[in-house]
Design an enzyme around this catalytic site. Structure first.
Site, PDB file in Angstrom:
ATOM      1  N   ASP A 188      -5.126  -8.612   2.706  1.00 13.80           N
ATOM      2  CA  ASP A 188      -5.147 -10.073   2.590  1.00 13.80           C
ATOM      3  C   ASP A 188      -6.046 -10.503   1.438  1.00 13.80           C
ATOM      4  O   ASP A 188      -5.715 -11.412   0.671  1.00 13.80           O
ATOM      5  CB  ASP A 188      -5.660 -10.704   3.886  1.00 13.80           C
ATOM      6  CG  ASP A 188      -4.788 -10.409   5.084  1.00 13.80           C
ATOM      7  OD1 ASP A 188      -3.593 -10.129   4.887  1.00 13.80           O
ATOM      8  OD2 ASP A 188      -5.298 -10.448   6.218  1.00 13.80           O
ATOM      9  N   GLU A 200       3.278   1.605   2.968  1.00 12.07           N
ATOM     10  CA  GLU A 200       4.417   0.683   2.895  1.00 12.07           C
ATOM     11  C   GLU A 200       5.433   1.126   1.845  1.00 12.07           C
ATOM     12  O   GLU A 200       6.643   0.977   2.042  1.00 12.07           O
ATOM     13  CB  GLU A 200       3.911  -0.730   2.601  1.00 12.07           C
ATOM     14  CG  GLU A 200       3.159  -1.344   3.776  1.00 12.07           C
ATOM     15  CD  GLU A 200       2.298  -2.541   3.402  1.00 12.07           C
ATOM     16  OE1 GLU A 200       1.914  -3.292   4.323  1.00 12.07           O
ATOM     17  OE2 GLU A 200       1.997  -2.721   2.199  1.00 12.07           O
ATOM     18  N   ASN A 203       0.850  -1.180   0.000  1.00 13.30           N
ATOM     19  CA  ASN A 203       0.000   0.000   0.000  1.00 13.30           C
ATOM     20  C   ASN A 203       0.892   1.238   0.000  1.00 13.30           C
ATOM     21  O   ASN A 203       2.127   1.134   0.057  1.00 13.30           O
ATOM     22  CB  ASN A 203      -0.993  -0.014   1.173  1.00 13.30           C
ATOM     23  CG  ASN A 203      -0.290  -0.089   2.525  1.00 13.30           C
ATOM     24  OD1 ASN A 203       0.771   0.502   2.734  1.00 13.30           O
ATOM     25  ND2 ASN A 203      -0.887  -0.818   3.465  1.00 13.30           N
TER      26      ASN A 203
END
Length: 335
Positions: free
Chosen positions: A277, A210, A207
């Site tokens: 996830d 990150e 993302n």
């Protein structure tokens, strides 16, 4: 973005069950205590929560596996747990969802567990049961032996790194090397500031937060900036493709030959827990099933739109993915 809707519908309807994916990484249990808050404790200035419901769900790498299993994919998982009550809860859930857990390795440290107390729709407290030290070589070698023995039987491997000790440099580098040699796609959900351990991975799904953690100068969530950052990541770490998840701005799929920006599906966001996830699970499923990256990213984006509308960690089902794909196809045809 143009996609072959008939091809995607056929894949979601009948193609996903033909795929086998192994998830390797930080296995967790998410526990929820839901309650009502009506007064402050006389013992300390804290709210008293009267518990009215509880829920246990698979978290981390286990939630990735949960998503895959609900989508009808043959799913295996490998990671570390402790010999404790929380582990038994996870094992029961693996069994109930048909997830192959022969790659689960027991060690002395506790099963990573996050316990959340929810008052109404507000998270009030979180308790973490964990040991985040890098896994000992003895257990890491057992994990790698399992991965090596599984390569002939899987269509893709997901490395789900939550920084809880499973995805050490040695584990990541060895898994990626084995996958490269066996021509099995390996996809990484990254964590931390050093991505050198992900070198030579086929796909990475960070993302914006990150991405900014590994850049010298943070970028804004803009198309061109994301493209440049992804190109830097591909060059620096020799990662072949980047799928950047961008919250309300959707996703960007960057490959050596094209960049595709996928707008988010309009959705009131309640909770982003577990959305990453879902993205890597659906995206990996598409790649392993023969979809091109832009098609797999499109499906992952639709699946994420379902998850963010739910409270707490949530796994999208095959029926839900079929429904949102149909709704999106119809809305695009109406334009």
């Amino acid at each position: 973005m143009t996609t072959n809707k008939d091809r995607l519908k056929e894949f979601v309807t009948s193609g996903m069950s033909k795929v086998h994916i192994l998830v390797v990484g930080d296995v967790m249990l998410d526990k929820y205590y839901y309650g009502e808050v009506t007064r402050i404790s006389p013992e300390a200035p804290v709210p008293i929560t009267r518990v009215v419901d509880t829920k246990d769900t698979m978290g981390g790498a286990a939630n990735v596996a949960h998503n895959l299993a609900l989508l009808g994919c043959k799913t295996s998982i490998a990671g570390f747990v402790g010999d404790d009550y929380h582990c038994q809860t996870l094992v029961d859930k693996f069994i109930s969802r048909g997830i192959d857990y022969k790659g689960i390795i027991y060690r002395e440290e506790p099963t990573t567990t996050k316990l959340r107390v929810i008052g109404g729709h507000q998270q009030m407290l979180r308790l973490d049961f964990e040991d985040t030290e890098p896994v000992k070589p003895l257990y890491a070698n057992r994990l790698l032996n399992f991965v090596e023995q599984s390569l002939d039987d899987v269509d893709a491997i997901i490395l789900s790194d939550y920084g809880k000790g499973a995805c050490t440099d040695e584990v990541c580098e060895s898994v990626i090397e084995m996958c490269n040699n066996a021509q099995v796609p390996v996809l990484v959900d990254p964590k931390g500031r050093d991505w050198s351990k992900y070198t030579n991975a086929d796909f990475i799904t960070p993302n914006v937060k990150e991405i900014n953690e590994i850049l010298e100068k943070p970028i804004k969530n803009r198309d061109e900036a994301i493209k440049q950052a992804a190109t830097y990541i591909m060059s620096k770490f020799k990662i072949k493709n980047v799928l950047a998840t961008r919250s309300e701005c959707g996703m960007s799929m960057v490959t050596p030959t094209e960049t595709v920006h996928i707008p988010t599906k309009s959705q009131e966001v309640f909770d982003v827990s577990g959305a990453g996830d879902t993205v890597i699970a659906v995206f990996a499923l598409g790649i392993a099933g023969g979809l091109i990256p832009r098609e797999a990213a499109y499906l992952a984006n639709l699946a994420a739109s379902v998850v963010v509308g739910k409270l707490g960690t949530y796994a999208v089902s095959k029926d839900e993915l079929e429904n949102v794909l149909m709704q999106n196809s119809n809305s695009e045809e109406d334009k």
